[in-house]
Design a protein around this motif. Structure first.
Motif, PDB file in Angstrom:
ATOM      1  N   TRP A  62     101.783   3.600 -71.283  1.00 35.70           N
ATOM      2  CA  TRP A  62     101.369   4.464 -69.935  1.00 35.70           C
ATOM      3  C   TRP A  62      99.790   4.401 -70.105  1.00 35.70           C
ATOM      4  O   TRP A  62      99.023   4.150 -69.049  1.00 35.70           O
ATOM      5  N   HIS A  63      99.177   5.256 -71.176  1.00 43.02           N
ATOM      6  CA  HIS A  63      97.833   5.150 -71.317  1.00 43.02           C
ATOM      7  C   HIS A  63      96.971   3.824 -71.305  1.00 43.02           C
ATOM      8  O   HIS A  63      95.979   3.731 -70.676  1.00 43.02           O
ATOM      9  N   PHE A  64      97.574   2.914 -71.715  1.00 47.44           N
ATOM     10  CA  PHE A  64      97.063   1.398 -71.776  1.00 47.44           C
ATOM     11  C   PHE A  64      96.894   0.966 -70.334  1.00 47.44           C
ATOM     12  O   PHE A  64      95.835   0.652 -69.754  1.00 47.44           O
ATOM     13  N   THR A  65      97.823   1.152 -69.534  1.00 43.56           N
ATOM     14  CA  THR A  65      98.181   0.718 -68.216  1.00 43.56           C
ATOM     15  C   THR A  65      97.142   1.280 -67.372  1.00 43.56           C
ATOM     16  O   THR A  65      96.227   1.006 -66.416  1.00 43.56           O
ATOM     17  N   TRP A  99      94.029  13.016 -84.730  1.00 44.26           N
ATOM     18  CA  TRP A  99      94.034  13.606 -86.046  1.00 44.26           C
ATOM     19  C   TRP A  99      94.612  12.817 -87.085  1.00 44.26           C
ATOM     20  O   TRP A  99      94.633  12.945 -88.196  1.00 44.26           O
ATOM     21  N   ASN A 100      94.989  11.260 -86.725  1.00 46.68           N
ATOM     22  CA  ASN A 100      95.448  10.315 -87.811  1.00 46.68           C
ATOM     23  C   ASN A 100      95.038   9.141 -87.356  1.00 46.68           C
ATOM     24  O   ASN A 100      94.826   8.635 -86.101  1.00 46.68           O
ATOM     25  N   ASP A 101      95.245   8.078 -88.400  1.00 48.96           N
ATOM     26  CA  ASP A 101      94.847   6.800 -88.210  1.00 48.96           C
ATOM     27  C   ASP A 101      95.773   5.941 -87.323  1.00 48.96           C
ATOM     28  O   ASP A 101      95.206   5.059 -86.695  1.00 48.96           O
ATOM     29  N   ALA A 106      96.064   2.899 -82.174  1.00 48.89           N
ATOM     30  CA  ALA A 106      96.514   2.685 -80.845  1.00 48.89           C
ATOM     31  C   ALA A 106      95.700   2.613 -79.506  1.00 48.89           C
ATOM     32  O   ALA A 106      95.492   1.912 -78.680  1.00 48.89           O
ATOM     33  N   LEU A 107      94.694   3.654 -79.814  1.00 39.90           N
ATOM     34  CA  LEU A 107      93.544   3.668 -78.927  1.00 39.90           C
ATOM     35  C   LEU A 107      92.496   2.676 -79.096  1.00 39.90           C
ATOM     36  O   LEU A 107      92.116   2.266 -78.012  1.00 39.90           O
ATOM     37  N   ALA A 108      92.351   1.962 -80.279  1.00 34.40           N
ATOM     38  CA  ALA A 108      91.676   0.757 -80.291  1.00 34.40           C
ATOM     39  C   ALA A 108      92.106  -0.438 -79.547  1.00 34.40           C
ATOM     40  O   ALA A 108      91.464  -1.288 -78.915  1.00 34.40           O
ATOM     41  N   ARG A 109      93.392  -0.472 -79.402  1.00 39.30           N
ATOM     42  CA  ARG A 109      94.125  -1.744 -78.382  1.00 39.30           C
ATOM     43  C   ARG A 109      93.557  -1.401 -76.999  1.00 39.30           C
ATOM     44  O   ARG A 109      92.924  -2.271 -76.358  1.00 39.30           O
ATOM     45  N   ILE A 110      93.428  -0.175 -76.791  1.00 38.17           N
ATOM     46  CA  ILE A 110      93.058   0.237 -75.168  1.00 38.17           C
ATOM     47  C   ILE A 110      91.614  -0.151 -75.230  1.00 38.17           C
ATOM     48  O   ILE A 110      91.004  -0.524 -74.130  1.00 38.17           O
ATOM     49  N   VAL A 111      90.625   0.375 -76.257  1.00 35.95           N
ATOM     50  CA  VAL A 111      89.287  -0.087 -76.107  1.00 35.95           C
ATOM     51  C   VAL A 111      89.101  -1.450 -76.101  1.00 35.95           C
ATOM     52  O   VAL A 111      88.292  -1.778 -75.194  1.00 35.95           O
ATOM     53  N   ARG A 112      89.835  -2.265 -76.906  1.00 34.43           N
ATOM     54  CA  ARG A 112      89.512  -3.714 -76.435  1.00 34.43           C
ATOM     55  C   ARG A 112      89.853  -4.097 -75.316  1.00 34.43           C
ATOM     56  O   ARG A 112      88.941  -5.053 -74.697  1.00 34.43           O
ATOM     57  N   ALA A 193      87.583   3.460 -83.603  1.00 34.58           N
ATOM     58  CA  ALA A 193      88.444   2.735 -82.579  1.00 34.58           C
ATOM     59  C   ALA A 193      87.588   1.801 -81.545  1.00 34.58           C
ATOM     60  O   ALA A 193      88.168   1.236 -80.898  1.00 34.58           O
ATOM     61  N   GLY A 194      86.355   2.255 -81.881  1.00 35.07           N
ATOM     62  CA  GLY A 194      85.287   1.100 -81.042  1.00 35.07           C
ATOM     63  C   GLY A 194      84.847   1.851 -79.593  1.00 35.07           C
ATOM     64  O   GLY A 194      84.294   1.106 -78.946  1.00 35.07           O
ATOM     65  N   PHE A 195      85.327   3.177 -79.418  1.00 37.63           N
ATOM     66  CA  PHE A 195      84.418   3.655 -78.418  1.00 37.63           C
ATOM     67  C   PHE A 195      83.194   3.663 -78.405  1.00 37.63           C
ATOM     68  O   PHE A 195      82.379   3.794 -79.409  1.00 37.63           O
ATOM     69  N   GLN A 196      82.522   3.667 -77.193  1.00 39.80           N
ATOM     70  CA  GLN A 196      81.003   3.503 -77.128  1.00 39.80           C
ATOM     71  C   GLN A 196      80.428   4.634 -76.733  1.00 39.80           C
ATOM     72  O   GLN A 196      79.041   4.830 -76.802  1.00 39.80           O
ATOM     73  N   ILE A 197      81.029   5.446 -75.945  1.00 44.02           N
ATOM     74  CA  ILE A 197      80.458   6.919 -75.536  1.00 44.02           C
ATOM     75  C   ILE A 197      81.584   7.886 -76.205  1.00 44.02           C
ATOM     76  O   ILE A 197      82.742   7.686 -75.848  1.00 44.02           O
TER      77      ILE A 197
END
Ligand SMILES: Cc1cc2nc3c(=O)[nH]c(=O)nc-3n(C[C@H](O)[C@H](O)[C@H](O)COP(=O)(O)O)c2cc1C
Length: 382
Positions: A62-65, A99-101, A106-112, A193-197
């Protein structure tokens, strides 16, 4: 912050620069903007919006989409919903966490994906404090007791949000330090995770706002009482984040610029706070929201109702601002940036309703520097 469209070199100054600007065919809303090393393609930011769709703080499809669609829709800065720094910091049991890796990965996939669409990925980090442990909006947004899967809440003082809400435990010094440590660790994971801001959620009656507002802070130690003491937790939070966030990446703060309650936090207080933040130099933009800390609030809601807050903070502190709140018409968004009321325009519900709002606004405003994703080119008929 630099405005890429207005930056000048030694040959392009004064009247010459103004002439070039007048010739710039692109509306202000679609001119790129830079914060530290990061450049966004336009001035439109997806406002953070909880989706109440996570289990154990984990992002899912859901979050990815949801975030991916706003990136393909042309948003310049795609910000996550409030991502909470620990389980008890969540507003509802279905909020995102960091709070965990596993959550980080999972957020890093969205960031990419968001980055691959040309948008800047941003994350909002938050802690709900005494407003934690409630049900989802479609469950009534009312407190969930520990016996039903909720948890006991913490706050600066043992003052409930409303008479019908549970009384939080006042944080002691060790508790404050533990919250700051959790924020620093979440910031580290956001970077990994790669966030820029990164945006600090210091608004809407959540933990940091509870500290700076006199309505929710009755402490007698050096985190309560005077203005300087009440803003201390916010300043400590920024220091905790900057200890893990690189100097070349921007940090935004979302403030409730006013409580909209007599005797509460005021716009004058926000100006004073932002002057301090400007002098410190660790914050790159104030995201100007309001309210949320007291059910007695009286908010004059209308299109662009919070724009005057962004205008005043920007004019009186020199800090870049974001304007948010019922900015749904492209002309209004354009005029906010063109008039210098704010540097960014944030859209929440408008982008829920239409992920392609930026692409359609680009057409409406006749921007010449916006392209639709090639897969969607044949839908460019608006
Ligand atoms: C469903 C929903 C969830 C929200 N969640 C958050 C959040 O996680 N963090 C936050 O700072 N604001 C949150 N907000 C507030 C929005 O970011 C925004 O400030 C507000 O909706 C006003 O902007 P709009 O009129 O463009 O929707 C939320 C709003 C909505 C509608």
């Amino acid at each position: 912050m630099t405005d890429s469209s207005t930056s000048t070199d030694s040959r392009v100054t004064g009247e010459n620069a103004r002439r070039i600007l007048r010739r710039d065919p692109n509306p202000h809303l679609f001119r790129p903007i830079s914060f530290r090393s990061v450049t966004a393609r336009n001035r439109i930011m997806l406002s953070p919006m909880c989706q109440y769709s996570a289990q154990d703080g984990m992002p899912n499809d859901w979050h990815f989409t949801h975030l991916g669609a706003r990136a393909t829709g042309g948003v310049g800065i795609v910000c996550t919903e409030a991502v909470h720094v620990s389980p008890h910091a969540r507003i509802t049991p279905h909020d995102l966490g960091l709070w965990n890796d596993a959550q980080r990965d999972a957020l890093a996939r969205i960031v990419r994906f968001v980055s691959a669409q040309g948008a800047v990925p941003a994350i909002q980090l938050g802690h709900a404090g005494r407003k934690a442990s409630v049900g989802r909006p479609w469950e009534g947004s009312i407190p969930v007791p520990a016996s039903d899967g909720g948890w006991n809440t913490v706050a600066p003082s043992a003052l409930p949000y409303a008479d019908t809400w549970p009384t939080p435990a006042a944080l002691d010094r060790d508790g404050i330090q533990a919250e700051l440590d959790a924020l620093a660790q979440a910031t580290r994971r956001a970077r990994e995770a790669g966030f820029q801001i990164v945006e600090l959620h210091a608004a809407h009656g959540y933990l940091i706002h509870q500290f700076y507002s006199p309505l929710s802070n009755a402490r007698t130690d050096d985190y309560g009482g005077s203005f300087d003491n009440r803003i201390r937790f916010l300043i400590d939070s920024l220091e905790a984040m900057r200890s893990e966030w690189p100097a070349d990446l921007p940090l935004f703060v979302r403030l409730s610029v006013t409580d909209w309650v007599t005797g509460g936090w005021t716009v004058d207080d926000s100006v004073a706070l932002c002057q301090i933040l400007k002098a410190r130099g660790d914050v790159d933009l104030i995201d100007c929201s309001s309210g949320g800390n007291d059910p007695r609030q009286q908010i004059p809601i209308h299109a662009g109702y919070q724009v005057p807050l962004a205008r005043r903070i920007r004019a009186e502190t020199g800090l870049p601002t974001g304007a948010v709140g019922l900015i749904n018409a492209p002309d209004l968004a354009e005029s906010i940036v063109a008039n210098g009321d704010a540097d960014l325009v944030l859209l929440g519900r408008g982008l829920l309703a239409d992920p392609h709002w930026p692409l359609k606004a680009a057409n409406a405003l006749k921007a010449q520097n916006v392209t639709w994703p090639v897969q969607y080119e044949r839908s460019n008929i608006f």
